[in-house]
Design a protein around this motif. Structure first.
Motif, short mmCIF file in Angstrom:
data_model
loop_
_atom_site.label_atom_id
_atom_site.label_comp_id
_atom_site.label_asym_id
_atom_site.label_seq_id
_atom_site.Cartn_x
_atom_site.Cartn_y
_atom_site.Cartn_z
N VAL A 45 0.93 -1.15 0.07
CA VAL A 45 0.19 0.02 -0.08
C VAL A 45 0.87 1.32 0.17
CG1 VAL A 45 -1.68 1.38 1.39
CG2 VAL A 45 -1.87 -1.07 1.09
N PRO A 46 0.69 2.25 -0.97
CA PRO A 46 1.36 3.06 -1.13
C PRO A 46 0.88 4.37 0.26
CG PRO A 46 0.11 3.24 -2.93
CD PRO A 46 0.03 2.02 -2.20
N ARG A 47 2.00 4.90 0.70
CA ARG A 47 1.67 6.03 1.95
C ARG A 47 0.93 7.17 1.08
NH1 ARG A 47 4.44 5.46 6.60
NH2 ARG A 47 5.65 3.27 6.40
N GLY A 48 -0.01 7.82 1.65
CA GLY A 48 -0.49 9.00 1.35
C GLY A 48 -1.90 9.19 1.93
N LYS A 49 -2.56 10.53 1.62
CA LYS A 49 -3.80 10.80 2.40
C LYS A 49 -5.08 10.88 1.55
CE LYS A 49 -1.61 12.73 6.48
NZ LYS A 49 -1.18 13.72 7.21
N THR A 50 -4.87 11.38 0.47
CA THR A 50 -5.89 11.89 -0.48
C THR A 50 -5.87 10.90 -1.87
OG1 THR A 50 -4.80 13.40 -1.98
CG2 THR A 50 -5.64 14.01 0.45
N PRO A 51 -6.92 11.04 -2.55
CA PRO A 51 -7.14 10.35 -3.82
C PRO A 51 -5.82 10.76 -4.60
CG PRO A 51 -9.22 11.05 -2.99
CD PRO A 51 -8.22 11.39 -2.27
N GLU A 52 -5.41 11.82 -4.47
CA GLU A 52 -4.29 12.27 -5.42
C GLU A 52 -3.09 11.25 -5.15
OE1 GLU A 52 -6.14 15.20 -3.95
OE2 GLU A 52 -7.00 14.71 -5.94
#
Length: 423
Positions: free
Chosen positions: A115-122
């Motif tokens: 799973v890639p790190r990140g917060k938003t759909p972008e």
RNA sequence: GGAGGAGUGCAGGAGUGGUUGAACUGGCACGCCUGGAAAGUGUGUAUACUCGAAAGGGUAUCAAGGGUUCGAAUCCCUUCUCCUCCGCCA
């Protein structure tokens, strides 16, 4: 629901994984461990008392049998003492148990390493893209206009009958949906999935099993008179088919597919994102679900992605596959791929499928297990995916395939639809 | 909706307050027997939690939940499900 043992043994790792989902509540994890300790020691205490009580009761039985009534009476008094202590401990135990459950269900599933790190759909990762975005002819319009033009979905009458977000499919529109559903189901059963028609309302235990309760209560339609919930997806009844069952290892994998209407309250949605068929309260969807051996679940996930990909390709729609980042994933998922098709007139990617591996998160709650060769019972892994969500597929077909004389029907659908054009 | 009946382990089916996690039969697994199989025969046949390094203990579970009792599959209450009859009904 996560397994407490895992948290107990690998707390640091669990915290690190949760952080990928942007879940930063070490206090909750500590609370789980604390409650678990509490529960275990209370349980040991209560069981020791129970063991003493049981032993004494047996003796009383024996004494009565021998006619030694007085001795029996004095032992009875001893047990009465135990009982008082026992009652208090059991009360505490019940509280600790419930608190533990409450805390545990608030912990989301751990995301897999991929799973890639990140917060938003972008922050979602585009895994691959396929098909070609069509050059629409002059004067092309979004699907909500096409729908009017060919009189295939009537939103206004849907509002009259029920309310906003309940489309009334009509004529060629109704038939197109039926054709797509039949095609999707045939495609899935052709790949070894068993077809089901599940109940469209479920009870509390079922909604709890797949994780709709206790958190997402407000997202489902609820029938208070009978304490039933309208299903938000066929995943709910279908995954619950095997709730509380122990499968034999050769029974795996279990592959299931079902078409159902889906009901979602989606309170708070508004604006142009919800225009036309983009987002509605009732829509149809064909779902695929698998229960598999834990060692195979990630291979199966890739298989399911490929399965859906070929389905999208067969419709001739431009698509892309996203690997969701930690912040955009669902609560229960360990790894999710989203499928989006490009709807050329509104110039927008629409999510039409979501394929996820839940590992043992759902099955731990539902107690779906299998017995391995050594006779040990273990949790199976569950996966599901849409194959696919109907209204957005219809929107994309309408927009991408429009021409002067109507709307071209994808070749694979023509046998089901009975002709090659909507006009 | 009304009136009755019933819910026991993988299945059938005993069991009405005390060594009953549960007789018996069947199924299944393993062993013996056999050249191989059948028959026969022996053994085993749950789940969860928990204590323990392990061996091995403990507790709970006879639809679910609560109660009575020193002690409940067995008695009482509530709920659920199934069956029969009546009513209604696509």
């Amino acid at each position: 629901m996560l397994q407490v043992n895992l948290i107990r043994k690998q707390k640091e790792w669990v915290l690190e994984r949760l952080a990928v989902k942007n879940f930063h509540e070490p206090a909750l994890v500590d609370r789980v461990l604390e409650l678990d300790d509490q529960r275990r020691s209370l349980q040991t205490a209560s069981e020791q008392l129970l063991a003493r009580r049981n032993a004494a009761s047996k003796e009383i039985g024996a004494l009565m049998g021998q006619g030694k009534k007085e001795e029996a009476e004095s032992r009875k008094k001893e047990v009465a003492d135990l009982k008082e202590k026992l009652e208090q401990i059991e009360k505490d135990l019940a509280i600790a148990d419930k608190d533990l459950q409450d805390a545990l269900v608030r912990l989301p599933n751990l995301p897999s390493e991929k799973v890639p790190r990140g917060k938003t759909p972008e922050d979602n990762e585009v895994v691959r893209q396929g098909g070609t975005i069509p050059q629409l002819p002059e004067g092309s319009v979004p699907h909500w206009d096409l729908i009017r033009k060919y009189d295939i979905v009537d939103f206004e009458t849907g509002v009259k009958i029920t309310g906003s977000g309940f489309p009334l499919f009509k004529g060629q529109g109704a038939k197109l949906q039926r054709a797509l559903v039949a095609y999707f189901l045939d495609y899935n059963t052709g790949a070894g999935y068993t077809e089901y028609i599940p109940p469209y309302m479920v009870n509390e235990a079922t909604a709890y099993g797949t994780g709709q309760l206790p958190d997402k209560e407000g997202q489902m339609y609820y029938m208070p008179a009978d304490n039933f919930y309208m299903i938000p997806t066929a995943e709910v009844p279908v995954t619950n088919i095997f709730r509380d069952e122990i499968l034999k290892e050769p029974d795996l994998p279990v592959k299931m597919t079902a078409h159902s209407p889906c009901f979602r309250r989606e309170a708070g949605s508004f604006g142009k994102d919800v225009r036309g068929l983009n987002r509605v309260h009732q829509f149809d969807k064909v779902e695929i679900v698998q229960l598999v051996h834990p060692s195979t679940s990630y291979d199966v996930l890739e298989d399911m992605v490929l399965h859906v990909e070929k389905l999208v390709q067969s419709l001739g729609l431009p698509y892309r596959i996203l690997r969701l980042c930690g912040g955009d994933m669902s609560f229960a998922s360990a790894l999710t791929y989203d499928f989006e098709v490009y709807s050329a007139a509104q110039e927008k990617w629409l999510e039409v499928s979501s394929v996820s591996n839940f590992e043992s998160f759902q099955t731990n709650r539902m107690k779906i297990r299998y017995k391995d060769a050594d006779g040990k019972t273990q949790l199976v892994h569950s996966l599901n995916g849409s194959s696919m969500a109907l209204p957005r597929i219809i929107a994309a077909i309408l927009e991408n395939n429009q021409f002067d004389g109507g709307i071209r029907i994808p070749e694979v659908i023509q046998p089901y639809f009975g002709k090659d054009t909507i006009n």
